[in-house]
Write a protein that holds these residues in place. Structure first.
Motif, PDB file in Angstrom:
ATOM      1  N   MET A   1     -10.171  51.408 -14.809  1.00  0.00           N
ATOM      2  CA  MET A   1     -11.387  51.392 -14.005  1.00  0.00           C
ATOM      3  C   MET A   1     -11.144  50.622 -12.707  1.00  0.00           C
ATOM      4  O   MET A   1     -10.515  49.564 -12.725  1.00  0.00           O
ATOM      5  N   GLN A   2     -11.658  51.160 -11.623  1.00  0.00           N
ATOM      6  CA  GLN A   2     -11.608  50.469 -10.346  1.00  0.00           C
ATOM      7  C   GLN A   2     -13.008  50.470  -9.733  1.00  0.00           C
ATOM      8  O   GLN A   2     -13.657  51.512  -9.672  1.00  0.00           O
ATOM      9  N   LEU A   3     -13.456  49.300  -9.308  1.00  0.00           N
ATOM     10  CA  LEU A   3     -14.767  49.179  -8.673  1.00  0.00           C
ATOM     11  C   LEU A   3     -14.647  48.309  -7.434  1.00  0.00           C
ATOM     12  O   LEU A   3     -13.886  47.331  -7.417  1.00  0.00           O
ATOM     13  N   ASN A   4     -15.405  48.671  -6.418  1.00  0.00           N
ATOM     14  CA  ASN A   4     -15.561  47.832  -5.237  1.00  0.00           C
ATOM     15  C   ASN A   4     -17.015  47.403  -5.184  1.00  0.00           C
ATOM     16  O   ASN A   4     -17.909  48.122  -5.658  1.00  0.00           O
ATOM     17  N   PHE A   5     -17.256  46.231  -4.623  1.00  0.00           N
ATOM     18  CA  PHE A   5     -18.644  45.735  -4.595  1.00  0.00           C
ATOM     19  C   PHE A   5     -18.895  44.903  -3.352  1.00  0.00           C
ATOM     20  O   PHE A   5     -18.069  44.064  -2.959  1.00  0.00           O
ATOM     21  N   ALA A   6     -20.063  45.130  -2.747  1.00  0.00           N
ATOM     22  CA  ALA A   6     -20.545  44.301  -1.640  1.00  0.00           C
ATOM     23  C   ALA A   6     -22.057  44.185  -1.773  1.00  0.00           C
ATOM     24  O   ALA A   6     -22.765  45.206  -1.826  1.00  0.00           O
ATOM     25  N   CYS A   7     -22.566  42.972  -1.873  1.00  0.00           N
ATOM     26  CA  CYS A   7     -24.006  42.748  -2.040  1.00  0.00           C
ATOM     27  C   CYS A   7     -24.757  43.310  -0.834  1.00  0.00           C
ATOM     28  O   CYS A   7     -24.390  43.070   0.322  1.00  0.00           O
ATOM     29  N   THR A   8     -25.834  44.061  -1.097  1.00  0.00           N
ATOM     30  CA  THR A   8     -26.653  44.637  -0.029  1.00  0.00           C
ATOM     31  C   THR A   8     -27.907  43.815   0.244  1.00  0.00           C
ATOM     32  O   THR A   8     -28.719  44.187   1.086  1.00  0.00           O
ATOM     33  N   GLN A   9     -28.076  42.708  -0.502  1.00  0.00           N
ATOM     34  CA  GLN A   9     -29.270  41.849  -0.376  1.00  0.00           C
ATOM     35  C   GLN A   9     -30.554  42.647  -0.596  1.00  0.00           C
ATOM     36  O   GLN A   9     -31.554  42.434   0.082  1.00  0.00           O
ATOM     37  N   CYS A  10     -30.512  43.535  -1.578  1.00  0.00           N
ATOM     38  CA  CYS A  10     -31.695  44.336  -1.890  1.00  0.00           C
ATOM     39  C   CYS A  10     -32.742  43.533  -2.658  1.00  0.00           C
ATOM     40  O   CYS A  10     -33.913  43.900  -2.694  1.00  0.00           O
ATOM     41  N   GLY A  11     -32.320  42.455  -3.326  1.00  0.00           N
ATOM     42  CA  GLY A  11     -33.248  41.621  -4.076  1.00  0.00           C
ATOM     43  C   GLY A  11     -33.594  42.145  -5.453  1.00  0.00           C
ATOM     44  O   GLY A  11     -34.371  41.521  -6.186  1.00  0.00           O
ATOM     45  N   ARG A  12     -33.000  43.271  -5.873  1.00  0.00           N
ATOM     46  CA  ARG A  12     -33.350  43.840  -7.177  1.00  0.00           C
ATOM     47  C   ARG A  12     -32.958  42.927  -8.335  1.00  0.00           C
ATOM     48  O   ARG A  12     -33.646  42.889  -9.362  1.00  0.00           O
ATOM     49  N   CYS A  13     -31.845  42.222  -8.191  1.00  0.00           N
ATOM     50  CA  CYS A  13     -31.397  41.342  -9.277  1.00  0.00           C
ATOM     51  C   CYS A  13     -32.236  40.071  -9.349  1.00  0.00           C
ATOM     52  O   CYS A  13     -32.032  39.245 -10.249  1.00  0.00           O
ATOM     53  N   CYS A  14     -33.170  39.898  -8.410  1.00  0.00           N
ATOM     54  CA  CYS A  14     -34.013  38.701  -8.360  1.00  0.00           C
ATOM     55  C   CYS A  14     -35.442  39.007  -8.787  1.00  0.00           C
ATOM     56  O   CYS A  14     -36.370  38.267  -8.427  1.00  0.00           O
ATOM     57  N   GLN A  15     -35.639  40.072  -9.532  1.00  0.00           N
ATOM     58  CA  GLN A  15     -36.980  40.474  -9.925  1.00  0.00           C
ATOM     59  C   GLN A  15     -37.038  40.855 -11.393  1.00  0.00           C
ATOM     60  O   GLN A  15     -36.173  41.579 -11.891  1.00  0.00           O
ATOM     61  N   GLY A  16     -38.052  40.330 -12.072  1.00  0.00           N
ATOM     62  CA  GLY A  16     -38.334  40.725 -13.442  1.00  0.00           C
ATOM     63  C   GLY A  16     -37.271  40.371 -14.451  1.00  0.00           C
ATOM     64  O   GLY A  16     -37.067  41.107 -15.419  1.00  0.00           O
TER      65      GLY A  16
END
Length: 268
Positions: A1-16
């Motif tokens: 498995m290969q994944l790349n990641f860059a935070c988009t500051q969408c705020g979804r991980c900060c809710q609920g």
């Protein structure tokens, strides 16, 4: 498995979400006026597992010995920041108001502290564009490649083991004796902020001075009540003489039952 990641500051991980906290992070959260709940689960532990059982070893180092009537168990406790919608620290521009002091779990995301959780995108709140192939390398050959995140994960795992005596003292101080069956759900305890903060401070002080050492909980008798929403699980617990109740009775015990699985007979 290969994944790349860059935070988009969408705020979804900060809710609920319920955000797992270390003991000191929980105290800081409470002092800011936030809510912290205790999520308790347990696994029956009639004998020590084989030395090569990595999953059992992981469970053992993150729990303390207890008993439910005639059955030895191990109880795990998660201190979790709880909020019904947006994190109280998420500002209107989607930035974190406590970014420099944010919890370890937030720093590690979207990686996981749990070594048995696959490094994939399915369970993450991030939008598809966060995983764009042009972003920084995140996973290569199934392995997390960011060394700074590796160091944070090691720190979080070390704290989880180190804080077990404090969590056991905390349960004793608050009279907490209800846990859900592991992998099925959690018993959610909501002590008042002031009482929880005082108990946390006392537990930390005892650890710092090495006072009031934790006395191993005797195997018999035990007063931990185990909750399950599964008829088959309740039947097994009755056969092994554990003290167990149907999760529908959680409210009578002053706790909430957080179900992690579909009910008996449900699809999916």
């Amino acid at each position: 498995m290969q994944l790349n990641f860059a935070c988009t500051q969408c705020g979804r991980c900060c809710q609920g979400h319920r955000v797992p906290l270390s003991v000191h992070e929980a105290m800081a959260w409470l002092r800011r006026g936030g809510d912290v709940h205790l999520l308790c689960d347990a696994v029956v532990w009639p004998a020590e597992p084989p030395a090569g059982d990595a999953l059992a070893a992981y469970r053992r180092e993150r729990s303390f010995a207890a008993a439910s009537a005639a059955m030895a168990v191990r109880v795990g406790v998660i201190l979790a920041a709880s909020f019904p919608g947006r994190c109280p620290n998420l500002m209107d521009d989607q930035r974190c108001a406590i970014y420099a002091e944010r919890p370890l779990v937030c720093r590690i995301y979207p990686a996981s502290i749990n070594p048995f959780e696959p490094l994939g995108t399915e369970s993450k709140a991030c939008p598809p564009e966060a995983w764009d192939a042009r972003g920084p390398a995140f996973v290569r050959a199934g392995r997390l490649v960011d060394e700074a995140t590796h160091a944070l994960i090691d720190q979080a795992r070390h704290l989880a083991m180190q804080e077990i005596p404090a969590k056991q003292r905390l349960c004793d101080a608050l009279g907490i004796r209800v846990a859900a069956m592991a992998n099925e759900g959690f018993a959610v305890h909501r002590p008042p902020r002031a009482a929880l903060l005082a108990a946390l401070e006392a537990s930390c002080a005892a650890m710092a001075t090495q006072a009031d050492p934790v006395v191993p909980v005797p195997a018999l008798p035990g007063d931990w009540c185990l909750l399950s929403a599964r008829a088959a699980t309740l039947e097994i617990l009755a056969e092994i003489d554990a003290y167990a109740l149907d999760a529908c009775q959680a409210g009578q015990l002053g706790v909430e039952y957080l179900d992690l699985q579909p009910p008996d007979g449900a699809a999916g």
